[in-house]
Design a protein around this motif. Structure first.
Motif, PDB file in Angstrom:
ATOM      1  N   ASP A  33     -35.666 -51.366-128.716  1.00 59.14           N
ATOM      2  CA  ASP A  33     -36.848 -51.167-129.341  1.00 59.14           C
ATOM      3  C   ASP A  33     -37.684 -49.650-129.155  1.00 59.14           C
ATOM      4  O   ASP A  33     -38.440 -49.293-129.931  1.00 59.14           O
ATOM      5  CB  ASP A  33     -37.924 -52.280-129.118  1.00 59.14           C
ATOM      6  CG  ASP A  33     -38.534 -52.158-127.706  1.00 59.14           C
ATOM      7  OD1 ASP A  33     -37.309 -51.486-126.770  1.00 59.14           O
ATOM      8  OD2 ASP A  33     -39.404 -52.684-127.267  1.00 59.14           O
ATOM      9  N   THR A  34     -37.210 -49.152-127.922  1.00 55.67           N
ATOM     10  CA  THR A  34     -37.496 -47.670-127.719  1.00 55.67           C
ATOM     11  C   THR A  34     -36.679 -46.869-127.847  1.00 55.67           C
ATOM     12  O   THR A  34     -35.437 -46.560-127.488  1.00 55.67           O
ATOM     13  CB  THR A  34     -37.972 -47.726-126.325  1.00 55.67           C
ATOM     14  OG1 THR A  34     -38.939 -48.819-125.969  1.00 55.67           O
ATOM     15  CG2 THR A  34     -38.610 -46.586-125.968  1.00 55.67           C
TER      16      THR A  34
ATOM     17  N   PRO B  81     -29.974 -47.710-127.546  1.00 56.29           N
ATOM     18  CA  PRO B  81     -31.483 -48.095-127.381  1.00 56.29           C
ATOM     19  C   PRO B  81     -31.631 -49.209-128.291  1.00 56.29           C
ATOM     20  O   PRO B  81     -31.110 -49.552-129.349  1.00 56.29           O
ATOM     21  CB  PRO B  81     -32.228 -46.744-128.240  1.00 56.29           C
ATOM     22  CG  PRO B  81     -31.151 -45.743-127.964  1.00 56.29           C
ATOM     23  CD  PRO B  81     -29.827 -46.414-127.961  1.00 56.29           C
TER      24      PRO B  81
ATOM     25  N   LEU C 143     -37.125 -50.844-120.626  1.00 57.30           N
ATOM     26  CA  LEU C 143     -36.304 -49.928-121.360  1.00 57.30           C
ATOM     27  C   LEU C 143     -34.975 -49.762-120.594  1.00 57.30           C
ATOM     28  O   LEU C 143     -33.851 -49.722-121.145  1.00 57.30           O
ATOM     29  CB  LEU C 143     -37.015 -48.570-121.506  1.00 57.30           C
ATOM     30  CG  LEU C 143     -35.982 -47.371-121.921  1.00 57.30           C
ATOM     31  CD1 LEU C 143     -35.739 -47.569-123.559  1.00 57.30           C
ATOM     32  CD2 LEU C 143     -37.086 -46.162-121.908  1.00 57.30           C
TER      33      LEU C 143
ATOM     34  N   PHE D 214     -42.157 -45.750-128.072  1.00 60.52           N
ATOM     35  CA  PHE D 214     -42.537 -46.825-127.938  1.00 60.52           C
ATOM     36  C   PHE D 214     -43.105 -47.646-129.224  1.00 60.52           C
ATOM     37  O   PHE D 214     -43.462 -46.884-129.749  1.00 60.52           O
ATOM     38  CB  PHE D 214     -43.345 -47.149-126.838  1.00 60.52           C
ATOM     39  CG  PHE D 214     -42.711 -47.014-125.336  1.00 60.52           C
ATOM     40  CD1 PHE D 214     -42.163 -48.078-124.464  1.00 60.52           C
ATOM     41  CD2 PHE D 214     -42.764 -45.805-124.909  1.00 60.52           C
ATOM     42  CE1 PHE D 214     -41.428 -47.852-123.411  1.00 60.52           C
ATOM     43  CE2 PHE D 214     -42.362 -45.392-123.676  1.00 60.52           C
ATOM     44  CZ  PHE D 214     -41.436 -46.528-122.810  1.00 60.52           C
TER      45      PHE D 214
ATOM     46  N   ASP E  88     -42.844 -51.342-118.823  1.00 61.00           N
ATOM     47  CA  ASP E  88     -42.373 -50.731-119.932  1.00 61.00           C
ATOM     48  C   ASP E  88     -41.062 -50.250-119.779  1.00 61.00           C
ATOM     49  O   ASP E  88     -39.937 -50.420-120.546  1.00 61.00           O
ATOM     50  CB  ASP E  88     -43.177 -49.981-120.693  1.00 61.00           C
ATOM     51  CG  ASP E  88     -44.429 -50.756-121.175  1.00 61.00           C
ATOM     52  OD1 ASP E  88     -44.543 -51.850-122.055  1.00 61.00           O
ATOM     53  OD2 ASP E  88     -45.618 -50.383-120.598  1.00 61.00           O
ATOM     54  N   TYR E  89     -40.921 -49.125-118.711  1.00 61.23           N
ATOM     55  CA  TYR E  89     -39.989 -48.219-118.324  1.00 61.23           C
ATOM     56  C   TYR E  89     -38.813 -49.180-117.864  1.00 61.23           C
ATOM     57  O   TYR E  89     -37.660 -48.927-118.326  1.00 61.23           O
ATOM     58  CB  TYR E  89     -40.151 -47.228-117.508  1.00 61.23           C
ATOM     59  CG  TYR E  89     -40.840 -46.114-118.082  1.00 61.23           C
ATOM     60  CD1 TYR E  89     -40.664 -45.313-119.201  1.00 61.23           C
ATOM     61  CD2 TYR E  89     -42.400 -46.092-117.730  1.00 61.23           C
ATOM     62  CE1 TYR E  89     -41.456 -44.430-119.779  1.00 61.23           C
ATOM     63  CE2 TYR E  89     -43.201 -45.039-118.442  1.00 61.23           C
ATOM     64  CZ  TYR E  89     -42.727 -44.373-119.297  1.00 61.23           C
ATOM     65  OH  TYR E  89     -43.523 -43.439-119.990  1.00 61.23           O
TER      66      TYR E  89
ATOM     67  N   PRO F 229     -47.456 -46.277-121.923  1.00 61.25           N
ATOM     68  CA  PRO F 229     -46.396 -47.041-121.278  1.00 61.25           C
ATOM     69  C   PRO F 229     -46.632 -47.047-119.715  1.00 61.25           C
ATOM     70  O   PRO F 229     -47.149 -46.312-119.290  1.00 61.25           O
ATOM     71  CB  PRO F 229     -45.134 -46.419-121.572  1.00 61.25           C
ATOM     72  CG  PRO F 229     -45.403 -44.912-121.748  1.00 61.25           C
ATOM     73  CD  PRO F 229     -46.875 -45.246-122.407  1.00 61.25           C
TER      74      PRO F 229
ATOM     75  N   ASP G  36     -40.964 -38.841-118.306  1.00 64.58           N
ATOM     76  CA  ASP G  36     -41.627 -38.960-119.682  1.00 64.58           C
ATOM     77  C   ASP G  36     -42.804 -38.367-119.572  1.00 64.58           C
ATOM     78  O   ASP G  36     -43.826 -38.686-118.832  1.00 64.58           O
ATOM     79  CB  ASP G  36     -41.841 -40.616-119.749  1.00 64.58           C
ATOM     80  CG  ASP G  36     -42.410 -40.926-121.381  1.00 64.58           C
ATOM     81  OD1 ASP G  36     -42.163 -39.852-122.384  1.00 64.58           O
ATOM     82  OD2 ASP G  36     -42.820 -41.905-121.599  1.00 64.58           O
TER      83      ASP G  36
ATOM     84  N   PHE H 262     -40.166 -40.508-125.077  1.00 68.22           N
ATOM     85  CA  PHE H 262     -39.618 -41.909-125.727  1.00 68.22           C
ATOM     86  C   PHE H 262     -40.657 -42.402-126.563  1.00 68.22           C
ATOM     87  O   PHE H 262     -41.923 -42.283-126.553  1.00 68.22           O
ATOM     88  CB  PHE H 262     -39.682 -43.018-124.487  1.00 68.22           C
ATOM     89  CG  PHE H 262     -38.497 -42.656-123.522  1.00 68.22           C
ATOM     90  CD1 PHE H 262     -37.241 -43.009-123.682  1.00 68.22           C
ATOM     91  CD2 PHE H 262     -38.769 -42.227-122.039  1.00 68.22           C
ATOM     92  CE1 PHE H 262     -36.267 -42.818-122.742  1.00 68.22           C
ATOM     93  CE2 PHE H 262     -37.848 -42.015-121.339  1.00 68.22           C
ATOM     94  CZ  PHE H 262     -36.473 -42.295-121.568  1.00 68.22           C
TER      95      PHE H 262
END
Length: 233
Positions: free
Chosen positions: A198-199, A196, A186, A163, A182-183, A178, A144, A161
């Motif tokens: 929320d991301t 997917p 995900l 977020f 967070d990842y 992030p 990312d 991505f």
């Protein structure tokens, strides 16, 4: 600190959270069936051999940022960050190949009727699934916006991505970035929902990575785990 690379100080925990590779090494050693390329210790040994210099370089980078005062110092730190990312990508690639190979061998044994008891089959399926979540969390984190070496230096327009925090108009979230957790979230939601949540993926490589993770997770749950539950029932 006002330097653009000062983000290293505030996100130091992310670089060490990525040592989740240690969990993967333990999981690979705990696989019950013979599902690895070569000896059981080969993959963990390769990953550990890459993890040691990677951790040393990370520690050096963290200490060097406290002493950096001019452009030459930051240039050296930047080169080390690129080395860290390349090494991390190689290590993540090795884990991905080994985990996919384990899934292929397990499905092959399942089709041949030599996968063992339902309990061992379920344990190995869970092992592969957890490894899949961790390895794709590493892929997402390492790719990312160019990965950790460019963390905080790439504009949001170039993010892979989207977020939820990136869509909020608040000033407090304007500079939000992030982290590894967070990842990991995900990767976990993509592996459970097969889509997917929320991301959202923005780039083609992000979409391909999410497709690959969902496909591996689906095969693990639909074929292997379902067969194990059927045997136990």
């Amino acid at each position: 600190m006002r330097h653009e690379h000062a983000i290293i100080h505030h996100r130091a925990i992310d670089f060490w959270s990525a040592r989740a590779v240690l969990v993967v090494i333990c999981l690979q050693l705990l696989v019950i069936n013979d599902l690895s390329f070569g000896p059981r210790w080969l993959a963990p040994a390769i990953e550990a051999a890459l993890l040691v210099p990677l951790s040393i370089a990370t520690a050096w980078t963290q200490m060097a940022t406290h002493k950096a005062v001019d452009h030459e110092h930051w240039y050296a730190i930047g080169r080390f960050r690129v080395f860290i990312r390349r090494t991390a990508l190689v290590m993540t690639g090795v884990i991905s190949i080994m985990n996919c190979g384990s899934l292929v061998f397990l499905v092959q044994k399942l089709l041949e009727g030599h996968a063992g008891a339902g309990t061992t089959l379920l344990v190995d399926a869970l092992n592969i699934w957890v490894t899949n979540v961790i390895v794709f969390a590493l892929w997402f984190w390492s790719t990312d916006r160019g990965g950790p070496p460019t963390c905080g230096l790439v504009k949001r327009a170039h993010a892979d991505f989207l977020f939820p925090q990136m869509t909020l108009p608040d000033r407090e979230t304007r500079d939000w970035l992030p982290g590894f957790v967070d990842y990991t979230f995900l990767a976990f939601t993509n592996a459970t929902a097969f889509s997917p949540t929320d991301t959202l993926p923005l780039s083609q490589r992000a979409k391909l990575l999410m497709m690959a993770e969902a496909m591996i997770s689906l095969l693990t749950i639909a074929l292997v785990a379902a067969r194990a539950v059927n045997i136990l029932a």
